[in-house]
Design a protein around this motif. Structure first.
Motif, PDB file in Angstrom:
ATOM      1  N   PRO A 213      50.079 -38.023 -56.656  1.00  0.00           N
ATOM      2  CA  PRO A 213      48.821 -38.114 -55.901  1.00  0.00           C
ATOM      3  C   PRO A 213      48.118 -36.780 -55.723  1.00  0.00           C
ATOM      4  O   PRO A 213      46.901 -36.719 -55.621  1.00  0.00           O
ATOM      5  N   ASP A 214      48.893 -35.688 -55.675  1.00  0.00           N
ATOM      6  CA  ASP A 214      48.311 -34.367 -55.436  1.00  0.00           C
ATOM      7  C   ASP A 214      49.383 -33.357 -55.808  1.00  0.00           C
ATOM      8  O   ASP A 214      50.544 -33.513 -55.449  1.00  0.00           O
ATOM      9  N   MET A 215      49.002 -32.308 -56.523  1.00  0.00           N
ATOM     10  CA  MET A 215      50.011 -31.377 -57.010  1.00  0.00           C
ATOM     11  C   MET A 215      50.665 -30.564 -55.900  1.00  0.00           C
ATOM     12  O   MET A 215      51.857 -30.288 -55.943  1.00  0.00           O
ATOM     13  N   LEU A 216      49.912 -30.164 -54.898  1.00  0.00           N
ATOM     14  CA  LEU A 216      50.507 -29.418 -53.791  1.00  0.00           C
ATOM     15  C   LEU A 216      51.089 -30.348 -52.745  1.00  0.00           C
ATOM     16  O   LEU A 216      52.233 -30.190 -52.317  1.00  0.00           O
ATOM     17  N   MET A 217      50.301 -31.343 -52.341  1.00  0.00           N
ATOM     18  CA  MET A 217      50.672 -32.180 -51.209  1.00  0.00           C
ATOM     19  C   MET A 217      51.261 -33.529 -51.620  1.00  0.00           C
ATOM     20  O   MET A 217      51.308 -34.453 -50.826  1.00  0.00           O
ATOM     21  N   GLY A 218      51.720 -33.632 -52.854  1.00  0.00           N
ATOM     22  CA  GLY A 218      52.159 -34.921 -53.355  1.00  0.00           C
ATOM     23  C   GLY A 218      53.646 -35.092 -53.539  1.00  0.00           C
ATOM     24  O   GLY A 218      54.089 -35.952 -54.293  1.00  0.00           O
TER      25      GLY A 218
END
Length: 274
Positions: A213-218
């Motif tokens: 879903p998200d590279m940092l927050m996934g």
């Protein structure tokens, strides 16, 4: 075979997993959940104060698995690089005061596209920190990050790179941090884990969600993704690592949940998948 009780004794809450919690709340939550270790972040320590953070951890009977983070060595000017080294020295002092034995190094990205110089500055920065860290009883743990982070957070992107840097020093000075989120994809992973024998200073778990879903927050909770968590854990243990296992998850959905619920799920998934 390791019992569930043995595994629980090694479980550590990396406090970024409950990012909404203050250090005090994370410490108290870990104690309630019977999680014996905690991985601290410097910005959370700063919010609470160093002396108070130390007191809270001590009074709760917890042990500090690591302090995050040092590093971020590269910069465009010599003055900036000196300032970063000064900040790393402060981080080493904080780790020592808190009773952590390991400072996690997220080594930093390249200024102005100069990735070769950035990697050299990382090596030079570590070399300058080693005597100071050793004098304070702190080992430096180089954490390779997934290559997707090379432009923003670290030019050290494989365990092979981290091993090569660490091998210039004794295992009591410099080692590596193995975070499954960053290294699971590497076809050379298990060879490099064997190479790291004796100098693994930390082991971090989460999961890689598909689609991401998200590279940092996934990052996902263990069991929600595709990482062979138990296989990696067994490989790390086969070369002698018996230290704490930190659950480190950057995920807004998880951050928005009640902390006690997150810790209950974390313990269940840890036992089932790690």
């Amino acid at each position: 075979m390791e019992s569930m009780d043995d595994a629980r004794e090694r479980l550590s809450l990396n406090q970024i997993t409950t990012e909404r919690w203050s250090l005090k709340e994370a410490v108290e939550g870990s104690a309630r959940a019977d999680i014996p270790w905690i991985g601290l972040w410097r910005h959370k320590v700063a919010e609470t104060g160093l002396a108070e953070s130390k007191r809270l951890v001590r009074d709760a009977g917890l042990s500090v698995s690591s302090l995050c983070r040092g590093g971020m060595f590269p910069a465009a000017s010599a003055d900036e690089r000196r300032n970063k080294l000064d900040d790393n020295r402060r981080a080493i002092e904080e780790a020592s005061e808190l009773g952590a034995e390991v400072l996690v190094l997220v080594c930093g990205a390249a200024p102005d596209r100069d990735i070769d110089s950035a990697r050299q500055w990382v090596e030079e920065g570590i070399a300058q920190l080693v005597p100071f860290a050793q004098a304070h009883g702190i080992r430096l743990g180089i954490e390779p990050l997934h290559p997707m982070f090379a432009a923003e957070r670290s030019v050290v992107v494989t365990l092979a790179q981290a091993n090569a840097m660490a091998e210039k020093y004794t295992p009591q000075q410099v080692g590596v941090i193995i975070d499954v989120f960053h290294v699971w994809w590497d076809p050379d992973l298990y060879v490099q884990i064997k190479r790291a024998s004796g100098r693994i200073l930390g082991f971090h778990v989460s999961d890689w969600i598909v689609p991401t879903p998200d590279m940092l927050m996934g990052r996902g909770m263990m069991g929600d993704g595709v990482i062979e968590l138990r296989r990696i854990r067994k490989a790390v243990e086969a070369v002698g690592y018996q230290g704490p296992i930190e659950v480190e998850i950057f995920n807004q959905t998880i951050w928005d949940q009640a902390g006690d619920e997150v810790l209950a799920l974390l313990k269940t998934r840890f036992a089932r998948h790690v």
